[in-house]
Design a protein around this motif. Structure first.
Motif, PDB file in Angstrom:
ATOM      1  N   THR A 171       0.415  -0.981   0.057  1.00 20.46           N
ATOM      2  CA  THR A 171       0.396   0.237   0.237  1.00 20.46           C
ATOM      3  C   THR A 171       1.310   1.060   0.394  1.00 20.46           C
ATOM      4  OG1 THR A 171      -1.705  -0.992   1.268  1.00 20.46           O
ATOM      5  CG2 THR A 171      -1.810   1.177   1.549  1.00 20.46           C
ATOM      6  N   TRP A 172       0.555   1.897  -1.171  1.00 19.04           N
ATOM      7  CA  TRP A 172       1.648   3.206  -1.232  1.00 19.04           C
ATOM      8  C   TRP A 172       0.551   4.388  -0.392  1.00 19.04           C
ATOM      9  CZ3 TRP A 172       5.818   4.779  -3.388  1.00 19.04           C
ATOM     10  CH2 TRP A 172       6.373   6.093  -4.054  1.00 19.04           C
ATOM     11  N   ARG A 173       1.828   4.681   0.857  1.00 17.37           N
ATOM     12  CA  ARG A 173       1.372   6.259   1.517  1.00 17.37           C
ATOM     13  C   ARG A 173       3.071   6.793   2.075  1.00 17.37           C
ATOM     14  NH1 ARG A 173      -2.705   4.433   4.088  1.00 17.37           N
ATOM     15  NH2 ARG A 173      -3.288   2.618   3.992  1.00 17.37           N
ATOM     16  N   ALA A 174       2.215   8.217   1.745  1.00 16.00           N
ATOM     17  CA  ALA A 174       3.222   9.743   0.911  1.00 16.00           C
ATOM     18  C   ALA A 174       4.359   9.350   2.326  1.00 16.00           C
ATOM     19  CB  ALA A 174       3.012  11.140   1.318  1.00 16.00           C
ATOM     20  N   ALA A 175       4.156   8.487   3.746  1.00 17.42           N
ATOM     21  CA  ALA A 175       4.284   8.728   4.998  1.00 17.42           C
ATOM     22  C   ALA A 175       5.339   7.112   4.889  1.00 17.42           C
ATOM     23  CB  ALA A 175       3.538   8.953   6.232  1.00 17.42           C
ATOM     24  N   GLY A 176       5.468   6.145   3.950  1.00 15.90           N
ATOM     25  CA  GLY A 176       6.448   5.350   3.834  1.00 15.90           C
ATOM     26  C   GLY A 176       5.614   3.829   3.306  1.00 15.90           C
ATOM     27  N   VAL A 177       5.942   3.111   2.438  1.00 14.21           N
ATOM     28  CA  VAL A 177       5.401   2.263   2.142  1.00 14.21           C
ATOM     29  C   VAL A 177       5.379   0.774   3.016  1.00 14.21           C
ATOM     30  CG1 VAL A 177       5.104   0.402   0.246  1.00 14.21           C
ATOM     31  CG2 VAL A 177       6.036   2.316  -0.452  1.00 14.21           C
ATOM     32  N   THR A 178       3.848   0.457   2.614  1.00 17.97           N
ATOM     33  CA  THR A 178       3.386  -0.718   3.598  1.00 17.97           C
ATOM     34  C   THR A 178       3.474  -1.846   2.890  1.00 17.97           C
ATOM     35  OG1 THR A 178       2.144   0.398   4.663  1.00 17.97           O
ATOM     36  CG2 THR A 178       1.579  -1.046   4.999  1.00 17.97           C
ATOM     37  N   GLU A 179       4.380  -3.045   3.434  1.00 15.87           N
ATOM     38  CA  GLU A 179       4.059  -4.036   2.583  1.00 15.87           C
ATOM     39  C   GLU A 179       3.405  -5.482   3.323  1.00 15.87           C
ATOM     40  OE1 GLU A 179       7.525  -6.932   2.928  1.00 15.87           O
ATOM     41  OE2 GLU A 179       6.655  -8.580   1.103  1.00 15.87           O
ATOM     42  N   LEU A 180       2.323  -5.580   2.308  1.00 17.86           N
ATOM     43  CA  LEU A 180       0.977  -6.421   3.250  1.00 17.86           C
ATOM     44  C   LEU A 180       0.993  -7.509   4.039  1.00 17.86           C
ATOM     45  CD1 LEU A 180      -1.795  -4.916   1.478  1.00 17.86           C
ATOM     46  CD2 LEU A 180      -1.438  -3.966   3.023  1.00 17.86           C
ATOM     47  N   GLY A 181       0.366  -8.393   4.689  1.00 16.97           N
ATOM     48  CA  GLY A 181       0.918  -9.352   4.372  1.00 16.97           C
ATOM     49  C   GLY A 181      -0.320 -10.316   5.681  1.00 16.97           C
ATOM     50  N   ILE A 182       0.113 -11.947   6.030  1.00 17.16           N
ATOM     51  CA  ILE A 182      -1.355 -11.924   7.463  1.00 17.16           C
ATOM     52  C   ILE A 182      -0.235 -12.215   8.510  1.00 17.16           C
ATOM     53  CG2 ILE A 182      -2.340 -12.839   4.866  1.00 17.16           C
ATOM     54  CD1 ILE A 182      -0.793 -15.598   6.632  1.00 17.16           C
ATOM     55  N   VAL A 183      -1.589 -12.166   9.921  1.00 16.17           N
ATOM     56  CA  VAL A 183      -1.190 -12.604  10.905  1.00 16.17           C
ATOM     57  C   VAL A 183      -2.686 -13.299  11.058  1.00 16.17           C
ATOM     58  CG1 VAL A 183      -0.211 -10.161  11.368  1.00 16.17           C
ATOM     59  CG2 VAL A 183      -2.300 -10.348  11.577  1.00 16.17           C
ATOM     60  N   ALA A 184      -2.676 -14.354  12.625  1.00 19.37           N
ATOM     61  CA  ALA A 184      -3.890 -15.369  12.615  1.00 19.37           C
ATOM     62  C   ALA A 184      -4.872 -14.035  13.358  1.00 19.37           C
ATOM     63  CB  ALA A 184      -2.828 -16.111  13.747  1.00 19.37           C
ATOM     64  N   ALA A 185      -6.114 -14.611  13.296  1.00 19.55           N
ATOM     65  CA  ALA A 185      -7.066 -14.190  13.769  1.00 19.55           C
ATOM     66  C   ALA A 185      -8.341 -15.157  13.773  1.00 19.55           C
ATOM     67  CB  ALA A 185      -7.571 -12.995  12.967  1.00 19.55           C
ATOM     68  N   GLY A 186      -8.204 -15.368  15.126  1.00 17.72           N
ATOM     69  CA  GLY A 186      -9.690 -16.000  15.052  1.00 17.72           C
ATOM     70  C   GLY A 186      -9.766 -17.957  15.248  1.00 17.72           C
ATOM     71  N   GLU A 187     -10.267 -18.211  15.842  1.00 13.04           N
ATOM     72  CA  GLU A 187      -9.919 -19.725  15.532  1.00 13.04           C
ATOM     73  C   GLU A 187     -10.584 -20.596  13.927  1.00 13.04           C
ATOM     74  OE1 GLU A 187      -9.787 -22.858  16.957  1.00 13.04           O
ATOM     75  OE2 GLU A 187      -9.032 -20.897  18.619  1.00 13.04           O
ATOM     76  N   PRO A 188      -9.200 -21.172  13.178  1.00 15.79           N
ATOM     77  CA  PRO A 188     -10.360 -21.912  12.073  1.00 15.79           C
ATOM     78  C   PRO A 188     -11.712 -21.815  11.624  1.00 15.79           C
ATOM     79  CG  PRO A 188      -8.078 -22.458  12.697  1.00 15.79           C
ATOM     80  CD  PRO A 188      -8.729 -21.558  13.458  1.00 15.79           C
ATOM     81  N   ALA A 189     -11.923 -21.548  10.634  1.00 15.38           N
ATOM     82  CA  ALA A 189     -13.170 -21.830  10.138  1.00 15.38           C
ATOM     83  C   ALA A 189     -13.302 -22.653   8.500  1.00 15.38           C
ATOM     84  CB  ALA A 189     -14.663 -21.436  10.876  1.00 15.38           C
ATOM     85  N   ALA A 190     -14.253 -23.652   8.250  1.00 11.79           N
ATOM     86  CA  ALA A 190     -14.868 -24.004   6.747  1.00 11.79           C
ATOM     87  C   ALA A 190     -14.221 -22.361   6.281  1.00 11.79           C
ATOM     88  CB  ALA A 190     -15.481 -24.051   6.223  1.00 11.79           C
TER      89      ALA A 190
END
Ligand SMILES: C[S@@+](CC[C@H](N)C(=O)[O-])C[C@H]1O[C@@H](n2cnc3c(N)ncnc32)[C@H](O)[C@@H]1O
Length: 399
Positions: free
Chosen positions: A185-204
């Motif tokens: 994600t492009w931001r004038a203050a600095g580029v962010t790299e997107l990735g993943i973190v765990a979030a909650g219990e896995p479901a189908a």
């Protein structure tokens, strides 16, 4: 975060798909934990598509064709492959040698190409296939075993790129779009790299990941800054897109194997200035599940395809660095028209077959179908030959 369609438009997973997706998600959760709780999107995509024995391309789902998740040009119609064969025949007539197809899917293009080349009397010495998916390689073997002996005996499967360079033609249709890419994600203050973190219990259909950005490392930040500088309009704040850093090593590895001839890449994609158009605010990432395209890579993990469009300017830069010339760049429609798709349809006897071929040709050619979004790019080495497929249109000035 990419926009997701309502999940209800996607078919539910079968019990077997649910089990498989849970196993892929569990592997990714393990890797997340080992990496300290964050994985780049690129690594996520690599695991989801290629984790040994588990990833989408490594395991056994149907993938291509009407019963699978998506349909490619060779699956829409053999007209596509017969046109490609005409381009191959012209090159083979000069270079002799072989064809190497990278990522051959169900083997349908190989079968149609060999049939057309036999009809034209320009068969390659051998038709080599490099395929990462054991499941698709098995489907290719079954299909190509049905060819006449004089054709099927030319087909070989390779475990890796050949040590002896290829003279002739290398082909890759819809392979570059499956190379894992980085998302930013492009931001004038600095580029962010997107990735993943765990979030909650896995479901189908929600395997327990959430998209999460962190400051881009120096390589990605520098690449984003460089591409932004070359664009006609600045990227808007919050603009999200993809950068595929694997294109250059991939092209370099293919170029290393090409002694003389043509590397033909067909894929959906754009020159860079159109790829990073200010209005394309959430990038080009697409997922394919049972003929539905959507934009959420974090569901159906391991049982859906994940792709990003190809930045053909990046491909051309990689080709130049690998000492290949860009011999042509055209939309799929212009490429197929230049190679005589209309004559192939016209040659079919009037009646059902003619009507079917005409319908298939429309799907390959129409701008709102595959004609504009898909491009063909010719990369050549030591080949002083006008390439017929690129005579109607030359988009190289846009690269
Ligand atoms: C979208 S399918 C296209 C298949 C076929 N070329 C077609 O057009 O129908 C992608 C193909 O590339 C293969 N593949 C993906 N990544 C690859 C890689 N790095 N090297 C070789 N094959 C790869 C997949 O297993 C699959 O056969």
């Amino acid at each position: 975060m990419t926009a997701s369609p309502p999940r209800s438009i996607l078919p539910a997973l079968s019990p077997e798909e649910q089990r498989h997706s849970r196993a892929v998600a569990a592997l990714i959760h393990e890797q997340l934990a080992a990496a300290g709780g964050w994985l780049s999107f690129e690594r996520f995509m690599e695991l989801a598509l290629y984790a040994p024995g588990l990833g989408y391309y490594s395991a056994g789902s149907a993938k291509l064709g009407a019963a699978g998740d998506f349909v490619t040009a060779p699956e829409v119609s053999d007209l596509f492959s017969r046109c490609v064969a005409r381009q191959c025949a012209a090159v083979l007539a000069v270079t002799g040698g072989d064809i190497l197809e990278v990522g051959a899917g169900t083997g349908r293009m190989a079968a149609a190409l060999l049939g057309e080349l036999a009809a034209q009397g320009t068969l390659p010495g051998r038709y080599a296939i490099l395929e990462v998916s054991a499941d698709l390689a098995a489907r290719q073997r079954t299909r190509l075993a049905q060819l006449p002996l004089g054709l099927r005996e030319r087909v070989v499967w390779l475990e890796r790129l050949p040590a002896r360079p290829v003279r002739g033609v290398m082909l890759a249709n819809e392979v570059a779009d499956a190379l894992p890419c980085r998302r930013f994600t492009w931001r004038a203050a600095g580029v962010t790299e997107l990735g993943i973190v765990a979030a909650g219990e896995p479901a189908a259909q929600a395997p327990g990941f959430r998209e999460c950005g962190r400051p881009a490392d120096a390589t990605l930040a520098q690449q984003c800054a460089a591409l932004q500088e070359g664009l006609p309009a600045p990227l808007p704040e919050g603009y999200t897109s993809e950068v595929c850093q694997r294109v250059a090593p991939w092209i370099a590895s293919l170029a290393d194997c090409l002694e003389r001839g043509l590397l033909l890449l067909c894929d959906y994609g754009l020159p860079r200035r159109h790829y990073y158009h200010p209005q394309r605010v959430s990038g080009t990432l697409r997922c394919h599940f049972r003929q539905r395209a959507h934009a959420d890579p974090y569901i159906n993990v391991g049982v859906q395809d994940i792709t990003a469009w190809v930045d053909f300017t990046r491909v051309a830069e990689a080709a130049a660095a690998a000492d290949l010339a860009v011999g042509g760049f055209a939309t799929q429609a212009a490429f197929l028209l230049a190679l005589g798709i209309e004559q192939l349809v016209a040659a079919a006897p009037a009646g059902t077959r003619h009507a079917r071929l005409a319908g298939e040709a429309r799907r390959l050619l129409m701008p709102e179908e595959m004609g504009e979004a898909f491009k063909a790019m010719a990369l050549t080495r030591d080949l002083d030959l006008p390439l017929a497929g690129f005579t109607l249109q030359d988009l190289r000035h846009l690269l």
